[in-house]
Enzyme design. Structure first.
Site, PDB file in Angstrom:
ATOM      1  N   ARG A   2       9.918   3.551  11.605  1.00 21.39           N
ATOM      2  CA  ARG A   2      10.498   4.692  12.318  1.00 21.39           C
ATOM      3  C   ARG A   2       9.314   4.686  13.692  1.00 21.39           C
ATOM      4  NH1 ARG A   2      11.017   7.095   7.194  1.00 21.39           N
ATOM      5  NH2 ARG A   2       9.106   8.219   7.647  1.00 21.39           N
ATOM      6  N   TYR A  39       0.928  -3.949 -13.068  1.00 21.66           N
ATOM      7  CA  TYR A  39       0.211  -3.818 -11.726  1.00 21.66           C
ATOM      8  C   TYR A  39       0.389  -5.412 -11.115  1.00 21.66           C
ATOM      9  CZ  TYR A  39      -3.907  -3.612  -8.683  1.00 21.66           C
ATOM     10  OH  TYR A  39      -4.593  -3.616  -7.663  1.00 21.66           O
ATOM     11  N   GLY A  64      -8.676   7.620  -2.446  1.00 21.62           N
ATOM     12  CA  GLY A  64      -9.357   6.677  -3.647  1.00 21.62           C
ATOM     13  C   GLY A  64     -10.702   6.058  -2.849  1.00 21.62           C
ATOM     14  N   VAL A  70       3.794   9.240  -2.761  1.00 24.65           N
ATOM     15  CA  VAL A  70       4.473   8.526  -1.746  1.00 24.65           C
ATOM     16  C   VAL A  70       5.666   7.790  -2.287  1.00 24.65           C
ATOM     17  CG1 VAL A  70       2.262   7.760  -0.554  1.00 24.65           C
ATOM     18  CG2 VAL A  70       2.967   6.436  -2.584  1.00 24.65           C
TER      19      VAL A  70
END
Length: 377
Positions: A106, A145, A10, A57
């Site tokens: 992780r 948003y 982006g 994602v």
């Protein structure tokens, strides 16, 4: 350091990827180009320290090998994008953020969330400090948003408290600069596009509402400072110098030498009247503050847009005149600016997703012309 950047293709994400590479870090860029342009990172593909993954994602975030930090910038960021993709916006703020947090957990990595000044809504206090809880309409058109980012902050803070994850939160105020899409409906890009194509500049309300405009290079320095720290925040990242929309229109007209007129249209629903960050916390904890004034920033941005007349012509039609604040309904296609959509051309391991793929260039909603929220769209 090896950094995973979601939304790295982006406007803001590509600048962050570039800055990380420039200082010697390795970057894994994750994006599906649903609201971004592959050309933003085309020049980075030949760098051996840069890896691109075409991924949604909201489905999963998997990165092989060491990950030292995760910068989560993935999200539609301009009002036309999130009004046209409301459910996707909520999904990336919730599921997408949780997937990025799990990746950091992780790997024991630092996690930085690109939140937004929109968490303050139409603020009842001015200027805005990080201690202010905001004034957000939870069911209005902009809520998809605003509330997605508020949830993203909440879940990030919960991971910090519950799992001890090293989390930092940045609340990004209006950011502008090269690689903005000319049709994205944000006030700086709209004014420059309209001025350079001879179209009337679209101002909503009386133009006395204020914004604080931060050049992208300054904003990226702030994100790097937060990434390198162990500070939790949240931190306001933005330029505390306040300008009215009417003043911005005048500056753009003078800089471009345009004879375009200024047209006024009704103020949209829930549009913030004043917006200016208090950045004391960032100055003291991160040693950061903006350095590039609006005159220099606009000069660089105008030069970038002026070098792309083919894109400007197509974009001008999409942002012409006062737009209705509407959300497309099921089965109704969003209008497309001819020539504005960019096909996917960058190779990478695609992930099967429910999302229909790269979206057409939007016709901006009226909220878009006065807002410039930058989290990577």
């Amino acid at each position: 350091m090896r950094v995973a950047v979601t939304g790295g293709g982006g406007f803001l994400g590509s600048h962050l990827c570039e800055a990380l590479l420039r200082r010697g870090d390795s970057v894994v860029c994750l994006d599906d180009f649903s609201t971004s342009d592959p050309s933003n990172i085309a020049h980075l593909l030949s760098d051996p320290a840069f890896e691109f993954q075409h991924v949604d994602v909201c489905v999963s975030v998997e990165v092989d090998g060491r990950v030292d930090a995760v910068a989560h910038l993935a999200s539609p960021a301009s009002p036309p994008d999130y009004l046209r993709r409301p459910l996707e916006t909520l999904a990336v703020g919730s599921r997408g953020t949780e997937n990025a947090l799990r990746l950091a957990l992780r790997h024991g990595a630092r996690f930085v969330l690109a939140s937004t000044s929109e968490v303050y809504g139409d603020p009842l206090t001015h200027p805005q400090e990080e201690t202010y809880w905001g004034n957000v309409n939870p069911i209005g058109p902009r809520s998809v948003y605003d509330e997605a980012k508020r949830y993203a902050e909440a879940v990030s803070a919960a991971y910090r408290r519950t799992h001890g994850l090293d989390v930092g939160i940045a609340r990004i105020f209006n950011t502008y600069g090269p690689r903005m899409r000319p049709h994205d409906g944000r006030v700086v890009s709209s004014f420059i596009t309209q001025a350079l194509t001879g179209e009337p500049l679209t101002v909503y309300g009386d133009g006395e509402q204020t914004r604080s405009f931060c050049f992208v290079d300054d904003l990226v320095r702030g994100l790097l400072a937060l990434l390198d720290s162990s500070e939790a925040g949240p931190f306001n990242l933005g330029n505390p110098v306040e300008h009215t929309v009417r003043e911005l229109a005048g500056m753009v007209l003078e800089m471009t030498g345009s004879a375009s007129e200024v047209q006024y249209h009704p103020l949209p629903v829930d549009d913030p009247v004043r917006r200016r960050p208090v950045i004391t916390r960032a100055r003291e904890a991160l040693g950061w503050e903006p350095e590039i004034g609006i005159t220099e920033g606009l000069r660089r941005t105008v030069a970038y847009f002026g070098a792309r007349p083919d894109l400007l012509g197509a974009a001008a039609a999409a942002i012409r005149g006062g737009q209705d604040e509407t959300v497309p309904v099921a089965g109704q296609a969003a209008p497309v600016a001819a020539g504005a959509a960019t096909p996917q051309t960058i190779p990478g391991p695609a992930v099967a997703v429910a999302d229909p793929g790269p979206a057409p260039a939007p016709t901006p909603a009226s909220a878009s012309a006065q807002e410039l929220s930058a989290s990577g769209g």
